[in-house]
Every structure is written in C-alpha cells, then in structure tokens.
Design a protein around this motif. Sequence first.
Motif, PDB file in Angstrom:
ATOM      1  N   SER B 127       0.856  -1.182   0.000  1.00 41.95           N
ATOM      2  CA  SER B 127       0.000   0.000   0.000  1.00 41.95           C
ATOM      3  C   SER B 127       0.893   1.233   0.000  1.00 41.95           C
ATOM      4  N   ARG B 128       0.424   2.282  -0.650  1.00 44.70           N
ATOM      5  CA  ARG B 128       1.200   3.516  -0.724  1.00 44.70           C
ATOM      6  C   ARG B 128       0.294   4.719  -0.494  1.00 44.70           C
ATOM      7  N   LEU B 129       0.918   5.818  -0.058  1.00 43.34           N
ATOM      8  CA  LEU B 129       0.153   7.019   0.306  1.00 43.34           C
ATOM      9  C   LEU B 129       0.839   8.244  -0.294  1.00 43.34           C
ATOM     10  N   PHE B 130       0.067   9.074  -0.996  1.00 42.12           N
ATOM     11  CA  PHE B 130       0.625  10.249  -1.675  1.00 42.12           C
ATOM     12  C   PHE B 130      -0.116  11.522  -1.277  1.00 42.12           C
ATOM     13  N   LEU B 131       0.618  12.625  -1.327  1.00 46.00           N
ATOM     14  CA  LEU B 131       0.023  13.956  -1.184  1.00 46.00           C
ATOM     15  C   LEU B 131       0.195  14.663  -2.522  1.00 46.00           C
ATOM     16  N   ILE B 132      -0.915  15.052  -3.141  1.00 48.38           N
ATOM     17  CA  ILE B 132      -0.878  15.622  -4.487  1.00 48.38           C
ATOM     18  C   ILE B 132      -1.183  17.110  -4.433  1.00 48.38           C
ATOM     19  N   TYR B 133      -0.269  17.903  -4.980  1.00 52.20           N
ATOM     20  CA  TYR B 133      -0.398  19.362  -4.941  1.00 52.20           C
ATOM     21  C   TYR B 133      -1.151  19.883  -6.157  1.00 52.20           C
ATOM     22  N   PRO B 134      -1.743  21.095  -6.034  1.00 44.07           N
ATOM     23  CA  PRO B 134      -2.480  21.674  -7.168  1.00 44.07           C
ATOM     24  C   PRO B 134      -1.594  21.880  -8.398  1.00 44.07           C
ATOM     25  N   GLU B 135      -0.290  21.984  -8.193  1.00 47.27           N
ATOM     26  CA  GLU B 135       0.621  22.179  -9.318  1.00 47.27           C
ATOM     27  C   GLU B 135       0.793  20.905 -10.130  1.00 47.27           C
ATOM     28  N   GLY B 136       0.251  19.794  -9.640  1.00 47.20           N
ATOM     29  CA  GLY B 136       0.327  18.548 -10.393  1.00 47.20           C
ATOM     30  C   GLY B 136       1.521  17.682 -10.022  1.00 47.20           C
ATOM     31  N   ASN B 137       2.255  18.064  -9.007  1.00 49.88           N
ATOM     32  CA  ASN B 137       3.325  17.179  -8.528  1.00 49.88           C
ATOM     33  C   ASN B 137       2.880  16.539  -7.211  1.00 49.88           C
TER      34      ASN B 137
END
Lengths: 243, 243
Positions: B127-137
């Motif tokens: 399982s993996r967890l990401f934080l996605i920014y409005p800039e697309g990164n």
Amino acid sequence: MTYAVGMRLNRGLVFMSDTRTNAGVDNVSTFNKMFNWTVEGDRSITLLSAGNLATTQATISLLEERTKAPEDRSPSILEAPTMFQVAQLVAATLNDVIEGHSRAGQQADSAFHATLILGGQIKGGPSRLFLIYPEGNFIEAGEDTPFFQIGETKYGRPILVRAFDPDMSFSETVKLLLVSFDSTIKANLSVGAPLDLLLYEEDSLTAGTRSRFEPDDQYFRTISEGWGDALKVALSKLPAYEA
Amino acid sequence: MTYAVGMRLNRGLVFMSDTRTNAGVDNVSTFNKMFNWTVEGDRSITLLSAGNLATTQATISLLEERTKAPEDRSPSILEAPTMFQVAQLVAATLNDVIEGHSRAGQQADSAFHATLILGGQIKGGPSRLFLIYPEGNFIEAGEDTPFFQIGETKYGRPILVRAFDPDMSFSETVKLLLVSFDSTIKANLSVGAPLDLLLYEEDSLTAGTRSRFEPDDQYFRTISEGWGDALKVALSKLPAYEA
C-alpha cells in the motif's frame, strides 16, 4: 513569525512571547518582543508584538519618544489617565507607522503589518488586556475571551481553549503556556525559544516578575518531554473504538 | 475549508475527512470529500480532497470518465499497473482542471486550488500514500512522515506529531484521529462533522470498512468530552513551575 499570548487572570496578567524573527529560513535572529513600562505605584504597561520587526521597533521607539533628546522625553503612555487611552495611543502610533511605510510606495511579500497585545494596570482602575490590529483599532479581553494570541496561533490554541481557567495560579498558568508554546515550536520552525515571561500581580503596580526560558532550561525541557508522555497516557485512557 | 488525514500504518491505511464546505460563513453545506474505487482482489484506491469544491468534483468526474457513456467507461485509474502511475494520473487530471478554469480568465478570492491525499494498494505491491499538490506534482509518505494532512491542518497536528505510531491498531488510530479532528472542529467553524472514516487492511484488496461519525455519535461525543478532562488531568500531573 512569532507566537505570543497575553492572559487576564483573576490574580493578574500573564504574558509570554517567543524571540525568533526570520526573513526566510536562512535569516533567523533573536529579538525581544516583550516591552514593559512601569512607574512604580502608578502603572505597569506591557506590550507584545507580532509581525514586521521594523514596524514594531518603530512603534516602540515612537511610544518612548526616542525622537526627542532624553531629557525632553515624557512618553504619553506614562501620562495617559486610563488603559483605554493608552490603547488608543498605541493603536494610533502603530497605524501611523504602517501607513507611513506604505505611503513611501514600498511593497513587500509580508506587508508591514504588525499586531500587538497590550496589557496593564493604572492606579485607580483594574488591569486590562487589549488586542491591537494593524488597522489601528482594538478589542478588549472580557469574561468570555480572557486571553489573546498573536502570530502563529493555531498549533497552541487547542490546549488553551481546553485548559484555561481564570482562577489558575501563576504557577499553573506558566505550565499551561509552556505546553502551548512547545506544541507550536515543535510544529513551526519560525517560532523558537528563548521564551520571555512576565507575571504581573493585580494591584501591585510594579514591573512584575520577568524571566526567560532558554532552549535548554531544565523546567521547559521537563514540560516538553513530560507532555508527550502525558498525552499518550491520556489518549490510552479514553475508551477504545470498536472497529 | 476542510480537514482530512491519511495514514500509512503497518497494518494498512486509515483515512478520515470532514464533510463541511463553505463559501463564506452563511453558505455552509455537507459534501462527501472521500472517494473510493475498488476492484475486489485487484486494487483499492482512496482519495481525500481539500480545496475548491468545483475543482475536486470535476477531477473526480474526469477520473471516472463521466464524460463518456456509461458502457464506454474504463477509468485508467482502474487499469494503471502501479500506485505510482495512479498518482501521476490523478495529479495530471487535477492540474488540468485547475489550468482549465484559470485559462478561462476567472479570478476568485480562493483561487481554484485543491490538494489531494491518495492512498491505496494494487495487487503485487505494498500500500502507498501520496500527497498531491495543485501544481500537479506529488510526494509519497515514507517511514519518517507516515501521514499527511490537508486543509485546516494546524490545530490537529500537535497530537498527531506526539502520539502517532505506525504500530497502532485501527482502534487506537480512530481514537487518535477523532481527538485531532475534535481539536480542529472546536477551533475552526469551517471544519465540521459528520466525519467519514475508511479503514483499509493491508493486502485485503477490498473497499475496506467505511463508516461515518454524525455530530451526535455517542463514541465521538465520549472522546470529545473525555479528552477535555484527560488534558486537564495530564496537565495537572506535570511538575509545577516555581514562580
């Protein structure tokens, strides 16, 4: 950034402020953000500042009339008959400084704003506590909101909201404030020790007791470490969720 | 505003989000900010959103290919071979939506920004967890930062920093999260119950267990009230300051 708190207790006023200033993360300094003017037996006035350092220092200098020769100075805040008039004077001075800088056509990322906490007592009246906005207006602490925070206020707010009690002793208040400051320092690099503390006993009309907690202060470290453990114990005692 | 947290524990993923949206204090609504896509035995993907509601809803709709007739839809997030590719896809979609709105020449006080937490597991990987920014990164949660917060993150952060432990049970995690959310709700009107919860057990490849805490939920109220008392007890047990 900054974190500073002023509290009105039944037994007097308590002020705490950090001393870190920064312009970016690589330009970090230590500056005093707590100022006190006292005429023994007549008045004690304390100011905490958050915001642009040039603005707050200019405001303090003007309040102290440093534009005049030392022998000609008679700062109005030492002559105003009530704390309300002192607040009006401080607010007007702050707003003048900000307006003056802005008129010069300067622009900066963080504007020239500053916010102040003003507290004190003048003979014949009770102690009073004000929050002064950069716009030059202000509000006073009442029974329902007996403390003010300025600067980076959010991390340290939940514990104040939960545990504040106007009947607290100074000793309990300092403990509560250190927990609130420690939560903030742990979360935000722009707030840092040493921490300045001022305890003013109601009707004493003295400068009060001022002290400073260095980062390696034994009591501060005990609270900081003890609080982490205490939180875990507190959490473990709450009933478990039936998943 | 919003408050949402995603956590990567040793036993799986835990997500919690509030449901309050507001455009000013007199335009308050309840919207779901937690989305899950599951193909049993193959993958489970969860998304939490904070920010502009139009942006996040458009992003979700595009990810689900709602522009196509129902029988023609085959959302790529259900076909991407890795969670990393899912994150890339979600981030690109989010950025496209924001760019599209901005190109139209619109301006708004709060921009069209949104931030997402993406977590999940695809068969064959962990399982993996990401934080996605409005800039697309985006960034991924590692051993050192095993949880992400979005929205109004500050009030509820100190307790997470102090008490988070990747070995926690789901039951302990829910308790910790409710304390963090309760601190936020008490301090900021723009965050409010009901709270959505999703528990995903590592390697289960199911939708996980989803539940909702209404404002009058008995367990939530027990935690909220119990925590205030527990904090006062914890504070009283720390050594007193010698004023």
